[in-house]
Motif scaffolding. Structure first.
Motif, PDB file in Angstrom:
ATOM      1  N   LEU A  17       0.870  -1.174   0.000  1.00  0.00           N
ATOM      2  CA  LEU A  17       0.000   0.000   0.000  1.00  0.00           C
ATOM      3  C   LEU A  17       0.906   1.222   0.000  1.00  0.00           C
ATOM      4  O   LEU A  17       1.717   1.397   0.918  1.00  0.00           O
ATOM      5  N   GLY A  19       1.882   5.491  -1.226  1.00  0.00           N
ATOM      6  CA  GLY A  19       1.490   6.844  -1.609  1.00  0.00           C
ATOM      7  C   GLY A  19       2.202   7.247  -2.884  1.00  0.00           C
ATOM      8  O   GLY A  19       3.432   7.189  -2.966  1.00  0.00           O
ATOM      9  N   HIS A  44      -5.386   1.509  -8.382  1.00  0.00           N
ATOM     10  CA  HIS A  44      -5.025   2.900  -8.098  1.00  0.00           C
ATOM     11  C   HIS A  44      -6.229   3.809  -7.978  1.00  0.00           C
ATOM     12  O   HIS A  44      -7.282   3.581  -8.582  1.00  0.00           O
ATOM     13  N   ASP A  45      -6.053   4.868  -7.190  1.00  0.00           N
ATOM     14  CA  ASP A  45      -7.070   5.894  -7.047  1.00  0.00           C
ATOM     15  C   ASP A  45      -7.122   6.757  -8.305  1.00  0.00           C
ATOM     16  O   ASP A  45      -6.168   6.841  -9.074  1.00  0.00           O
ATOM     17  N   ARG A  95      -1.423  -1.368  -4.079  1.00  0.00           N
ATOM     18  CA  ARG A  95      -2.583  -0.496  -3.851  1.00  0.00           C
ATOM     19  C   ARG A  95      -2.024   0.920  -3.806  1.00  0.00           C
ATOM     20  O   ARG A  95      -1.383   1.319  -2.847  1.00  0.00           O
ATOM     21  N   LYS A  97      -2.253   4.967  -3.869  1.00  0.00           N
ATOM     22  CA  LYS A  97      -3.130   6.080  -3.512  1.00  0.00           C
ATOM     23  C   LYS A  97      -2.415   7.388  -3.791  1.00  0.00           C
ATOM     24  O   LYS A  97      -1.191   7.487  -3.655  1.00  0.00           O
ATOM     25  N   ASP A 100      -0.257  10.709   0.291  1.00  0.00           N
ATOM     26  CA  ASP A 100       0.225   9.736   1.267  1.00  0.00           C
ATOM     27  C   ASP A 100      -0.928   8.815   1.639  1.00  0.00           C
ATOM     28  O   ASP A 100      -2.045   9.277   1.912  1.00  0.00           O
ATOM     29  N   ALA A 101      -0.663   7.531   1.660  1.00  0.00           N
ATOM     30  CA  ALA A 101      -1.728   6.545   1.889  1.00  0.00           C
ATOM     31  C   ALA A 101      -2.379   6.688   3.261  1.00  0.00           C
ATOM     32  O   ALA A 101      -3.527   6.274   3.457  1.00  0.00           O
ATOM     33  N   GLY A 105      -6.824   8.291   3.277  1.00  0.00           N
ATOM     34  CA  GLY A 105      -6.742   7.233   2.282  1.00  0.00           C
ATOM     35  C   GLY A 105      -7.394   5.923   2.701  1.00  0.00           C
ATOM     36  O   GLY A 105      -7.229   4.918   2.016  1.00  0.00           O
ATOM     37  N   LEU A 107      -6.614   3.901   4.875  1.00  0.00           N
ATOM     38  CA  LEU A 107      -5.577   2.886   5.027  1.00  0.00           C
ATOM     39  C   LEU A 107      -5.947   1.860   6.090  1.00  0.00           C
ATOM     40  O   LEU A 107      -5.764   0.649   5.890  1.00  0.00           O
ATOM     41  N   GLU A 110      -8.290  -0.883   4.906  1.00  0.00           N
ATOM     42  CA  GLU A 110      -7.676  -1.854   4.005  1.00  0.00           C
ATOM     43  C   GLU A 110      -6.711  -2.771   4.740  1.00  0.00           C
ATOM     44  O   GLU A 110      -6.634  -3.974   4.466  1.00  0.00           O
ATOM     45  N   VAL A 123       3.612  -1.008   3.880  1.00  0.00           N
ATOM     46  CA  VAL A 123       3.094   0.344   3.656  1.00  0.00           C
ATOM     47  C   VAL A 123       4.267   1.265   3.318  1.00  0.00           C
ATOM     48  O   VAL A 123       5.265   1.306   4.040  1.00  0.00           O
TER      49      VAL A 123
END
Length: 259
Positions: A17, A19, A44-45, A95, A97, A100-101, A105, A107, A110, A123
């Motif tokens: 995960l 950023g 992805h976002d 994953r 984002k 920053d995740a 986000g 986080l 998830e 992460v």
């Protein structure tokens, strides 16, 4: 055209995960750049830039899982289910984002889903939009004699604003970064002025921070709703900050005009 995705049984994979930063690929960490190049699957976002995604392996399966503000999109439970399913199929999942995740986000949700499924994860932090936006202004987010704290808020859930410490935010010298706050701009203005903030408090909106189409919109609390209403791209509202050379800047300055 829709397609089905199958998940054959295999050795459990791993989920990273990460950023992706505010958009400029030069602002990726080396660890995230490596993860992009090595991932089998990238979820992805919407705000992850095309320039960042271009660093993915050409063999990677790239799936957008984000949504437009207040619009349709993939539910969080379905994103978590995709991560788990791909990892159980033995795939290296990224994953990705924006920013920053760990800042707005989801986080924790998830990670909880991965823990519950027994999936290993890593992460990787990223540069958040507030840092990129402040840099674009030539300003520091904290400064001796001005502010010793920084508040990061989200305007996506206006109901959550009721719990903010508006009295502290309205004090002279207070600095805050408001993410996803364009639609809540008039609400923010009203709350701050209700708690004593001056109408001429500096407020700057940085649209598409760090990207080629970045634009800086310098104004005041009095002009915040009108400025926000004119923006089409994602923006960070920086309360209490103004561009270093405000006296020589127009209210809206494209990135290329500042070079």
């Amino acid at each position: 055209m829709s397609r089905s995705i199958s998940f054959p049984t295999s050795q459990t994979g791993h989920v990273t995960l990460a950023g992706a930063g505010p958009g400029d690929p030069d602002l990726l960490t080396l660890a995230v750049a490596r993860a992009l190049a090595e991932a089998d699957v990238i979820l992805h976002d919407r705000l992850v830039s095309a320039e960042v995604l271009a660093l993915a392996s050409p063999d990677a399966l790239v799936i957008e899982t984000g949504k437009a503000g207040f619009g349709p999109g993939i539910a969080q439970k379905d994103i978590s289910a995709l991560m788990v399913a791909f990892a159980r199929a033995g795939r290296a999942v990224l994953r990705l984002k924006s920013g920053d995740a760990a800042i707005f986000g989801r986080l924790d949700e998830e990670l909880d889903a991965l823990d519950a499924a027994g999936i290993g994860f890593t992460v990787l932090p990223g540069i958040t939009a507030a840092s990129a936006a402040a840099t674009a202004l030539g300003q520091s987010l904290t400064a001796r004699g001005r502010n010793s704290e920084l508040r990061i808020l989200t305007g996506h859930d206006v109901a959550g604003f009721a719990e903010a410490d508006w009295q502290a935010l309205a004090r002279p010298g207070a600095v805050a970064a408001i993410y996803m706050g364009k639609r809540a701009a008039r609400f923010v203005q009203g709350r701050l002025m209700m708690h004593g903030a001056a109408a001429d408090t500096p407020v700057t909106l940085v649209e598409n921070a760090s990207r080629a189409d970045q634009a800086i919109h310098a104004g005041t609390l009095a002009t915040l709703p009108q400025t926000a209403a004119c923006l089409s791209g994602p923006a960070v509202i920086l309360l209490g900050l103004t561009p270093r050379q405000t006296a020589r800047l127009p209210l809206s300055l494209p990135l290329e005009a500042r070079s």
